[in-house]
Design an enzyme around this catalytic site. Sequence first.
Site, PDB file in Angstrom:
ATOM      1  N   LYS A  13       0.831  -1.222   0.000  1.00 25.82           N
ATOM      2  CA  LYS A  13       0.000   0.000   0.000  1.00 25.82           C
ATOM      3  C   LYS A  13       0.860   1.265   0.000  1.00 25.82           C
ATOM      4  CE  LYS A  13      -2.092  -0.872   3.915  1.00 25.82           C
ATOM      5  NZ  LYS A  13      -1.462  -2.133   4.343  1.00 25.82           N
ATOM      6  N   ARG A  88      -8.624   1.057   9.957  1.00 29.68           N
ATOM      7  CA  ARG A  88      -8.141  -0.297  10.211  1.00 29.68           C
ATOM      8  C   ARG A  88      -9.121  -1.088  11.058  1.00 29.68           C
ATOM      9  NH1 ARG A  88      -2.316   0.636   9.482  1.00 29.68           N
ATOM     10  NH2 ARG A  88      -1.138  -1.278   9.622  1.00 29.68           N
ATOM     11  N   ARG A 127      11.905  -6.223   4.273  1.00 32.39           N
ATOM     12  CA  ARG A 127      11.825  -4.801   3.900  1.00 32.39           C
ATOM     13  C   ARG A 127      12.962  -3.991   4.517  1.00 32.39           C
ATOM     14  NH1 ARG A 127       5.700  -2.599   4.559  1.00 32.39           N
ATOM     15  NH2 ARG A 127       6.209  -2.630   6.764  1.00 32.39           N
ATOM     16  N   ARG A 160      12.443  -1.610   9.814  1.00 29.80           N
ATOM     17  CA  ARG A 160      11.463  -1.106  10.780  1.00 29.80           C
ATOM     18  C   ARG A 160      11.426  -2.021  11.997  1.00 29.80           C
ATOM     19  NH1 ARG A 160       5.763   0.311   7.969  1.00 29.80           N
ATOM     20  NH2 ARG A 160       5.012  -0.777   9.815  1.00 29.80           N
ATOM     21  N   ARG A 171       0.938  -8.705  13.754  1.00 31.09           N
ATOM     22  CA  ARG A 171       0.292  -7.710  12.874  1.00 31.09           C
ATOM     23  C   ARG A 171      -0.637  -8.405  11.874  1.00 31.09           C
ATOM     24  NH1 ARG A 171       5.267  -4.870  10.450  1.00 31.09           N
ATOM     25  NH2 ARG A 171       3.777  -3.634   9.267  1.00 31.09           N
TER      26      ARG A 171
HETATM   27  P1  AMP Z   1       1.704   0.697   9.111  1.00 36.53           P
HETATM   28  O1  AMP Z   1       2.869   1.578   8.824  1.00 36.53           O
HETATM   29  O2  AMP Z   1       0.461   1.137   8.398  1.00 36.53           O
HETATM   30  O3  AMP Z   1       2.010  -0.755   8.906  1.00 36.53           O
HETATM   31  O4  AMP Z   1       1.375   0.872  10.676  1.00 36.53           O
HETATM   32  C1  AMP Z   1       2.319   0.508  11.669  1.00 36.53           C
HETATM   33  C2  AMP Z   1       1.627   0.359  12.998  1.00 36.53           C
HETATM   34  O5  AMP Z   1       1.027   1.595  13.394  1.00 36.53           O
HETATM   35  C3  AMP Z   1       0.484  -0.648  13.025  1.00 36.53           C
HETATM   36  O6  AMP Z   1       0.939  -1.973  13.228  1.00 36.53           O
HETATM   37  C4  AMP Z   1      -0.348  -0.134  14.197  1.00 36.53           C
HETATM   38  O7  AMP Z   1       0.222  -0.471  15.441  1.00 36.53           O
HETATM   39  C5  AMP Z   1      -0.213   1.384  14.034  1.00 36.53           C
HETATM   40  N1  AMP Z   1      -1.296   1.925  13.176  1.00 36.53           N
HETATM   41  C6  AMP Z   1      -1.168   2.472  11.932  1.00 36.53           C
HETATM   42  N2  AMP Z   1      -2.359   2.853  11.453  1.00 36.53           N
HETATM   43  C7  AMP Z   1      -3.284   2.539  12.404  1.00 36.53           C
HETATM   44  C8  AMP Z   1      -4.689   2.658  12.493  1.00 36.53           C
HETATM   45  N3  AMP Z   1      -5.425   3.179  11.485  1.00 36.53           N
HETATM   46  N4  AMP Z   1      -5.293   2.209  13.629  1.00 36.53           N
HETATM   47  C9  AMP Z   1      -4.591   1.701  14.650  1.00 36.53           C
HETATM   48  N5  AMP Z   1      -3.254   1.539  14.626  1.00 36.53           N
HETATM   49  C10 AMP Z   1      -2.592   1.956  13.507  1.00 36.53           C
END
Ligand code: AMP
Length: 213
Positions: A13, A88, A127, A160, A171
């Site tokens: 994404k 989410r 990654r 990361r 996750r």
């Molecule tokens: P991402 O970079 O989108 O993979 O997000 C990394 C982490 O941030 C996720 O595993 C969640 O812990 C937190 N996170 C990101 N977006 C959300 C969201 N919309 N709702 C809740 N937690 C989020």
Amino acid sequence: MNIILLGPPGAGKGTQAKRLVEKYHIPQVSTGDMLRAALKEGTPLGLEAKKFMDAGGLVPDSVVIGLVKERIQRPDAAVGYMLDGFPRTVAQARELDNILNGMGQKIDHVVSVEVPASELLGRLTGRRTCRSCGAGFHVMFDPPRKDGVCDKCGGELYQRSDDNEATVSSRLETYEAQTKPLIDYYGNQSKLRRIDGVGKMDDILQRIIKVLG
Ligand code: AMP
């Protein structure tokens, strides 16, 4: 045009959002990036979010909804935006609908980037990201010319902290339990556009552009 990019962690994404932003000239609104930025700055919100992120769970709805609400009201989002990693949960999606109603806006398309679960673990743990310019690489599928060094700017590549195997597994479980129901939520609103997220990055980009029209 207001777009949501939906899909499991590792579906690509973020990568596609960066390319779509250049094409459509609308900002990418990534809650993950916003939370990581808050953490880097050491804000109380960032430090609180870290606990959930390190555990592979979700940051509380109220926190991310607050971030998105503020972000989409900024002037550069008046032309539209691409939500990446938000919503989410169904509660987030409902609240987003309420906020947009109040602003006289709506979501136009929800692009579901679909990748088999068996591919995701390897995609995520391999990654690497550039500390300086943010470019993304993968140790197997898109390796940098020199180990640990960004091809584009020579910056240092890092992994990361939540891309380790244990956190990735959590996750993926979180996605299945809490985020996947959004496929039905937006399917019922006739906004869902499913695309195959396997293949070359350029081909996937073209698939997305085709469904966005
Ligand atoms: P991402 O970079 O989108 O993979 O997000 C990394 C982490 O941030 C996720 O595993 C969640 O812990 C937190 N996170 C990101 N977006 C959300 C969201 N919309 N709702 C809740 N937690 C989020």
